[in-house]
Design a protein around this motif. Structure first.
Motif, PDB file in Angstrom:
ATOM      1  N   THR A  45     -12.127  15.303  -4.823  1.00 36.57           N
ATOM      2  CA  THR A  45     -13.385  15.980  -5.138  1.00 36.57           C
ATOM      3  C   THR A  45     -13.328  16.462  -6.585  1.00 36.57           C
ATOM      4  OG1 THR A  45     -12.614  18.182  -4.481  1.00 36.57           O
ATOM      5  CG2 THR A  45     -13.564  16.776  -2.755  1.00 36.57           C
ATOM      6  N   THR A  88     -20.153  21.918  -2.529  1.00 31.84           N
ATOM      7  CA  THR A  88     -19.258  20.973  -1.860  1.00 31.84           C
ATOM      8  C   THR A  88     -19.831  19.558  -1.952  1.00 31.84           C
ATOM      9  OG1 THR A  88     -20.382  21.226   0.266  1.00 31.84           O
ATOM     10  CG2 THR A  88     -18.578  22.766  -0.225  1.00 31.84           C
ATOM     11  N   PRO A  89     -19.001  18.522  -1.754  1.00 31.40           N
ATOM     12  CA  PRO A  89     -19.504  17.139  -1.792  1.00 31.40           C
ATOM     13  C   PRO A  89     -20.649  16.900  -0.811  1.00 31.40           C
ATOM     14  CG  PRO A  89     -17.115  17.150  -1.868  1.00 31.40           C
ATOM     15  CD  PRO A  89     -17.537  18.560  -1.616  1.00 31.40           C
ATOM     16  N   GLU A  90     -20.582  17.505   0.364  1.00 29.68           N
ATOM     17  CA  GLU A  90     -21.630  17.322   1.371  1.00 29.68           C
ATOM     18  C   GLU A  90     -22.960  17.912   0.895  1.00 29.68           C
ATOM     19  OE1 GLU A  90     -17.684  16.978   2.915  1.00 29.68           O
ATOM     20  OE2 GLU A  90     -18.632  18.732   1.959  1.00 29.68           O
ATOM     21  N   LYS A  91     -22.891  19.108   0.318  1.00 29.06           N
ATOM     22  CA  LYS A  91     -24.106  19.743  -0.205  1.00 29.06           C
ATOM     23  C   LYS A  91     -24.704  18.925  -1.340  1.00 29.06           C
ATOM     24  CE  LYS A  91     -23.251  24.661   0.787  1.00 29.06           C
ATOM     25  NZ  LYS A  91     -23.064  25.999   0.165  1.00 29.06           N
ATOM     26  N   TYR A  92     -23.833  18.395  -2.202  1.00 27.21           N
ATOM     27  CA  TYR A  92     -24.324  17.657  -3.355  1.00 27.21           C
ATOM     28  C   TYR A  92     -24.980  16.343  -2.939  1.00 27.21           C
ATOM     29  CZ  TYR A  92     -24.654  15.232  -7.769  1.00 27.21           C
ATOM     30  OH  TYR A  92     -25.142  14.549  -8.849  1.00 27.21           O
ATOM     31  N   GLU A  93     -24.456  15.686  -1.924  1.00 27.94           N
ATOM     32  CA  GLU A  93     -25.032  14.421  -1.470  1.00 27.94           C
ATOM     33  C   GLU A  93     -26.464  14.634  -0.973  1.00 27.94           C
ATOM     34  OE1 GLU A  93     -25.069  10.355  -0.829  1.00 27.94           O
ATOM     35  OE2 GLU A  93     -23.549  11.589  -1.829  1.00 27.94           O
ATOM     36  N   VAL A  94     -26.682  15.688  -0.223  1.00 23.19           N
ATOM     37  CA  VAL A  94     -28.032  16.017   0.252  1.00 23.19           C
ATOM     38  C   VAL A  94     -28.943  16.322  -0.933  1.00 23.19           C
ATOM     39  CG1 VAL A  94     -29.395  17.697   1.555  1.00 23.19           C
ATOM     40  CG2 VAL A  94     -27.219  16.876   2.469  1.00 23.19           C
ATOM     41  N   LYS A 116     -29.881  12.935  -3.001  1.00 21.81           N
ATOM     42  CA  LYS A 116     -30.833  12.050  -2.329  1.00 21.81           C
ATOM     43  C   LYS A 116     -32.232  12.657  -2.297  1.00 21.81           C
ATOM     44  CE  LYS A 116     -27.516   9.548   0.563  1.00 21.81           C
ATOM     45  NZ  LYS A 116     -27.062   9.247   1.949  1.00 21.81           N
TER      46      LYS A 116
END
Length: 527
Positions: A313, A504-510, A513
């Protein structure tokens, strides 16, 4: 979904612009790090005050400039207009800095001559810094506007760091040493004020080259993402920068990393006084060996960062890069302590090779740190776009320059304090320069070979006073301490705000997009 992105020519011209800009930046670094202290002989307390005031003013001026850029609306976009015209002003201001005349240490601080010197050196350096900011913020800001593809952006910013590093390397390795050599040639021909004139000649050459290449970014790139419809005022942007937690964490971390900037401030001075004297060829040789290791490590790390980010990350790679720098910094200081008792000091091959390895590892750390920091700031821009429907590209990238300038200001305070402790200022610098003039090509008369003669041994004297071996010892000790132990402390401090990183990576992906789809829905893509 088809994502708009840059062409190969735009990528190459953007990198060329960063290459040229970093030539200018590192020529300016030579002005503040060596020229003011060792050619103009301005006392370190004065240079420290001037440079700190300049850096602090310029740092807080950055968000203001970022606001101006983000509010700009022209047919060329919001960042590109500045890249078309600012390089001219930046180059002119830097050239004028080098035309300053020397300080007279035999006269008082309040003499008209010395007041003029301080106002000239300080005033034009401040003007240079303001013009540099007006180009630097849009130069990094446009990197987020040349593509909406996050992978392409990451790749571009990593490549940009390599290009910037190449420009920095050329200026750091070549400028000061060639200028010293030109000054030496002029001195043998009986030219008065030879050292200063050597610097002026080479400043004109390097600045002209830096200007020509810097200009390419403005001439041959095109923005792909339209500016946000919303425009914030300066006060609103300051609040926004602080409320954006990911950005705030990166900002605080960068400020705590300030002692790392001592590497750039002290490096050229250290090479001249410890390794090379006024032999430009020898200085360049050591800069190629030691600086080459540093820049080589930076280039490799910057180029590999996109690949490493597929395995780590951004937050973790950022932390690891800072921990990595502690190791070579501490080892380098240990090598110096050992070298005091070895003939030839760090020039002995048994110590020089480990030193080059240390600087190479340090370069890897620096390359990872700077590239990931840029990526984290880009992510913070996306996060602001996601949460508040505004893209503060220039404002947030002004935070990157804010970090550098506040870091430089704090480092200048540290360096001035250290110089004050060991009395490395004003007339003592003139005495040391006199010693280097006397040494010429005789390495036995260089400070590293004289400092063990004993505290009462006078190694050089003139009408200004005398210089002892013990004094040389403490000056060299201070320079090595400043370039190793203090940066190691800064590397540890910079980790603290990132331990609980918000994005976090998960927050950034959302986040990513969502904003990509919204751009199409609201027509924010330039076809």
């Amino acid at each position: 979904m088809h994502l708009k992105t840059y062409t190969p020519r735009e990528r190459n011209m953007y990198m060329t612009g960063l290459f040229g800009q970093n030539i200018l930046f590192n020529v300016a670094a030579a002005f503040t790090g060596y020229y003011m202290q060792s050619v103009l002989f301005i006392p370190v307390a004065i240079t420290g005050v001037v440079l700190v005031l300049a850096q602090v003013w310029d740092a807080f001026n950055d968000p203001i400039m970022g606001t101006i850029v983000d509010k700009t609306r022209t047919k060329w976009g919001k960042c590109r207009p500045y890249l078309l015209f600012v390089p001219i002003i930046t180059s002119a201001m830097l050239m004028i800095c080098f035309l300053c005349v020397p300080y007279d240490n035999a006269a008082g601080l309040m003499s008209p001559h010395n007041i003029m010197v301080i106002l000239w050196a300080g005033g034009f350096y401040i003007l240079w810094g303001m013009s540099y900011t007006a180009g630097d913020i849009p130069l990094w800001g446009i990197s987020a506007l040349l593509t909406e593809d996050e992978k392409h952006r990451r790749s571009l910013q990593a490549a940009a760091r390599v290009a910037a590093g190449v420009g920095a390397a050329i200026a750091m390795v070549g400028f000061q040493q060639v200028a010293i050599s030109v000054g030496g040639v002029l001195r043998t021909r009986g030219v008065a004020d030879a050292d200063r004139k050597g610097f002026i000649i080479m400043a004109a050459v390097f600045i002209a080259f830096g200007f020509a290449t810097f200009q390419m970014a403005g001439l041959f790139t095109r923005e792909k993402i339209a500016p946000s419809k919303k425009k914030n005022k300066v006060g609103e942007n300051f609040k926004m920068m602080w409320k954006n937690k990911p950005f705030r964490q990166v900002l605080v971390s960068g400020v705590l990393a300030a002692p790392r900037n001592l590497t750039n401030i002290v490096a050229l001075t250290l090479v001249t006084y410890y390794f090379a004297g006024k032999n430009g060829a020898v200085g360049m040789l050591y800069l190629v060996m030691i600086g080459g290791g540093t820049f080589g490590g930076m280039f490799v790390a910057s180029a590999l960062t996109p690949k490493l980010l597929t395995k780590f990350t951004k937050r973790n790679l950022y932390i690891y890069s800072n921990l990595l720098e502690v190791i070579p910094d501490v080892l380098m200081f240990v090598l110096y302590l050992i070298s005091i008792h070895v003939e030839g000091g760090l020039t002995a091959i048994s110590l020089l090779i480990p030193a080059i390895i240390c600087f190479t590892v340090k370069g890897v750390s620096m390359g990872l740190y700077s590239t990931v920091q840029t990526a984290l700031i880009s992510d913070a821009v996306d996060y602001e776009d996601f949460t508040n429907h505004i893209r503060p590209d220039a404002v947030f990238f002004s935070g990157q320059t804010f970090i550098v300038k506040i870091g430089n200001g704090l480092s200048q305070i540290l360096y001035a304090a250290l110089c004050g402790i060991v009395l490395f200022s004003g007339k003592n610098v003139e005495l040391l320069q006199g010693l280097l003039d006397k040494a010429g090509s005789n390495i036995d008369l260089l400070p590293r070979n004289l400092m063990e003669l004993g505290s009462n041994s006078v190694v050089f004297s003139n009408s200004l006073g005398s210089l002892t071996a013990d004094h040389l010892y403490w000056i060299m000790f201070m320079l090595f301490f400043a370039i190793t132990i203090l940066p190691a402390i800064g590397s540890v401090l910079t980790i603290i705000p990132m331990i609980k990183y918000e994005l976090t990576p998960e927050k950034y992906e959302v986040c990513l997009k969502t904003i990509q789809q919204r751009r199409r829905d609201e027509g924010e893509i330039i076809e």
